[in-house]
Scaffold this motif. Structure first.
Motif, PDB file in Angstrom:
ATOM      1  N   SER A  73       0.825  -1.208   0.000  1.00 39.11           N
ATOM      2  CA  SER A  73       0.000   0.000   0.000  1.00 39.11           C
ATOM      3  C   SER A  73       0.859   1.258   0.000  1.00 39.11           C
ATOM      4  N   CYS A  74       1.486   1.566   1.111  1.00 35.93           N
ATOM      5  CA  CYS A  74       2.236   2.824   1.230  1.00 35.93           C
ATOM      6  C   CYS A  74       3.315   2.962   0.171  1.00 35.93           C
ATOM      7  N   VAL A  75       4.150   1.935   0.043  1.00 39.70           N
ATOM      8  CA  VAL A  75       5.281   2.013  -0.878  1.00 39.70           C
ATOM      9  C   VAL A  75       4.792   2.143  -2.313  1.00 39.70           C
ATOM     10  N   VAL A  76       3.832   1.322  -2.692  1.00 34.83           N
ATOM     11  CA  VAL A  76       3.290   1.388  -4.055  1.00 34.83           C
ATOM     12  C   VAL A  76       2.679   2.766  -4.313  1.00 34.83           C
ATOM     13  N   GLN A  77       1.914   3.265  -3.364  1.00 33.05           N
ATOM     14  CA  GLN A  77       1.269   4.572  -3.536  1.00 33.05           C
ATOM     15  C   GLN A  77       2.304   5.677  -3.705  1.00 33.05           C
ATOM     16  N   ARG A  78       3.320   5.672  -2.872  1.00 28.09           N
ATOM     17  CA  ARG A  78       4.331   6.725  -2.955  1.00 28.09           C
ATOM     18  C   ARG A  78       5.135   6.646  -4.261  1.00 28.09           C
ATOM     19  N   ILE A  79       5.416   5.446  -4.734  1.00 26.00           N
ATOM     20  CA  ILE A  79       6.120   5.302  -6.015  1.00 26.00           C
ATOM     21  C   ILE A  79       5.238   5.830  -7.145  1.00 26.00           C
ATOM     22  N   GLN A  80       3.938   5.497  -7.092  1.00 27.28           N
ATOM     23  CA  GLN A  80       3.015   5.984  -8.119  1.00 27.28           C
ATOM     24  C   GLN A  80       2.929   7.505  -8.111  1.00 27.28           C
ATOM     25  N   GLU A  81       3.149   8.112  -6.933  1.00 27.16           N
ATOM     26  CA  GLU A  81       3.143   9.569  -6.821  1.00 27.16           C
ATOM     27  C   GLU A  81       4.476  10.171  -7.238  1.00 27.16           C
ATOM     28  N   GLY A  82       5.442   9.315  -7.602  1.00 26.10           N
ATOM     29  CA  GLY A  82       6.742   9.797  -8.053  1.00 26.10           C
ATOM     30  C   GLY A  82       7.768   9.948  -6.940  1.00 26.10           C
ATOM     31  N   ASP A  83       7.441   9.511  -5.741  1.00 24.75           N
ATOM     32  CA  ASP A  83       8.339   9.628  -4.590  1.00 24.75           C
ATOM     33  C   ASP A  83       9.270   8.422  -4.533  1.00 24.75           C
ATOM     34  N   GLN A  84      10.468   8.573  -5.060  1.00 18.17           N
ATOM     35  CA  GLN A  84      11.442   7.477  -5.067  1.00 18.17           C
ATOM     36  C   GLN A  84      12.177   7.350  -3.730  1.00 18.17           C
ATOM     37  N   ASP A  85      12.098   8.370  -2.870  1.00 15.61           N
ATOM     38  CA  ASP A  85      12.756   8.319  -1.566  1.00 15.61           C
ATOM     39  C   ASP A  85      12.202   7.191  -0.699  1.00 15.61           C
ATOM     40  N   VAL A  86      11.000   6.753  -0.993  1.00 14.17           N
ATOM     41  CA  VAL A  86      10.393   5.679  -0.216  1.00 14.17           C
ATOM     42  C   VAL A  86      11.215   4.401  -0.321  1.00 14.17           C
ATOM     43  N   LEU A  87      11.915   4.210  -1.423  1.00 15.59           N
ATOM     44  CA  LEU A  87      12.739   3.011  -1.588  1.00 15.59           C
ATOM     45  C   LEU A  87      13.921   3.019  -0.626  1.00 15.59           C
ATOM     46  N   THR A  88      14.550   4.163  -0.438  1.00 12.54           N
ATOM     47  CA  THR A  88      15.648   4.281   0.525  1.00 12.54           C
ATOM     48  C   THR A  88      15.120   4.041   1.930  1.00 12.54           C
ATOM     49  N   GLU A  89      13.978   4.635   2.235  1.00 15.66           N
ATOM     50  CA  GLU A  89      13.345   4.440   3.542  1.00 15.66           C
ATOM     51  C   GLU A  89      13.038   2.961   3.776  1.00 15.66           C
ATOM     52  N   LEU A  90      12.501   2.310   2.753  1.00 11.51           N
ATOM     53  CA  LEU A  90      12.151   0.895   2.853  1.00 11.51           C
ATOM     54  C   LEU A  90      13.392   0.034   3.079  1.00 11.51           C
ATOM     55  N   MET A  91      14.452   0.306   2.342  1.00 16.26           N
ATOM     56  CA  MET A  91      15.683  -0.474   2.497  1.00 16.26           C
ATOM     57  C   MET A  91      16.279  -0.291   3.898  1.00 16.26           C
ATOM     58  N   THR A  92      16.250   0.919   4.420  1.00 13.65           N
ATOM     59  CA  THR A  92      16.738   1.173   5.778  1.00 13.65           C
ATOM     60  C   THR A  92      15.933   0.362   6.793  1.00 13.65           C
ATOM     61  N   THR A  93      14.630   0.385   6.632  1.00 10.42           N
ATOM     62  CA  THR A  93      13.756  -0.373   7.538  1.00 10.42           C
ATOM     63  C   THR A  93      13.991  -1.863   7.423  1.00 10.42           C
ATOM     64  N   MET A  94      14.101  -2.357   6.195  1.00 16.68           N
ATOM     65  CA  MET A  94      14.328  -3.800   6.005  1.00 16.68           C
ATOM     66  C   MET A  94      15.666  -4.232   6.609  1.00 16.68           C
ATOM     67  N   ASN A  95      16.695  -3.401   6.480  1.00 20.40           N
ATOM     68  CA  ASN A  95      17.988  -3.724   7.088  1.00 20.40           C
ATOM     69  C   ASN A  95      17.887  -3.814   8.604  1.00 20.40           C
ATOM     70  N   LYS A  96      17.071  -2.962   9.201  1.00 26.22           N
ATOM     71  CA  LYS A  96      16.861  -3.029  10.654  1.00 26.22           C
ATOM     72  C   LYS A  96      16.132  -4.312  11.037  1.00 26.22           C
ATOM     73  N   LEU A  97      15.155  -4.706  10.210  1.00 25.32           N
ATOM     74  CA  LEU A  97      14.359  -5.884  10.519  1.00 25.32           C
ATOM     75  C   LEU A  97      15.155  -7.187  10.393  1.00 25.32           C
ATOM     76  N   ILE A  98      16.139  -7.219   9.494  1.00 26.54           N
ATOM     77  CA  ILE A  98      16.840  -8.494   9.246  1.00 26.54           C
ATOM     78  C   ILE A  98      18.172  -8.603   9.988  1.00 26.54           C
ATOM     79  N   LYS A  99      18.453  -7.705  10.908  1.00 22.64           N
ATOM     80  CA  LYS A  99      19.688  -7.790  11.703  1.00 22.64           C
ATOM     81  C   LYS A  99      19.705  -9.041  12.515  1.00 22.64           C
TER      82      LYS A  99
END
Length: 116
Positions: free
Chosen positions: A90-116
């Motif tokens: 939802s959030c990530v797809v919506q933000r990408i559709q709005e042209g917000d590519q920064d969400v990918l960096t945010e997502l990768m940061t979060t995923m790195n925290k989750l998989i520590k």
């Protein structure tokens, strides 16, 4: 192939499942089903953590306590995976559709925290 009404219903379902809405507000908007599932899981985890505290207070054998800690960590990972799935759909797809590519960096940061 889906008909137009079926596609509209699917879009409505996706919006109902959406988690973040306007990302500038930084709020979640989960469906009641998703929210209840997350809260239920967290309530169980909360009970498990209280149980671990009790085991330590009773001087329970360390290996038994460590196994309970592993169980809690696994349960928390499950909550994280569920929340991440809904966030990405939802959030990530919506933000990408709005042209917000920064969400990918945010997502990768979060995923790195989750998989520590």
């Amino acid at each position: 192939m889906n008909t137009v009404p079926e596609m509209m219903d699917q879009n409505a379902d996706q919006k109902e499942e959406a988690c973040c809405g306007d990302h500038t507000e930084r709020k979640s908007h989960h469906s009641d089903k998703v929210k209840n599932s997350l809260v239920s899981r967290l309530n169980r985890i909360e009970g498990q953590v209280r149980g671990i505290k009790g085991l330590i207070e009773k001087d329970t054998y360390c290996d038994d306590v460590l196994n309970q800690i592993a169980s809690v960590q696994s349960a928390l990972n499950g909550v994280g995976k569920l929340l991440l799935e809904h966030h990405m759909k939802s959030c990530v797809v919506q933000r990408i559709q709005e042209g917000d590519q920064d969400v990918l960096t945010e997502l990768m940061t979060t995923m790195n925290k989750l998989i520590k």
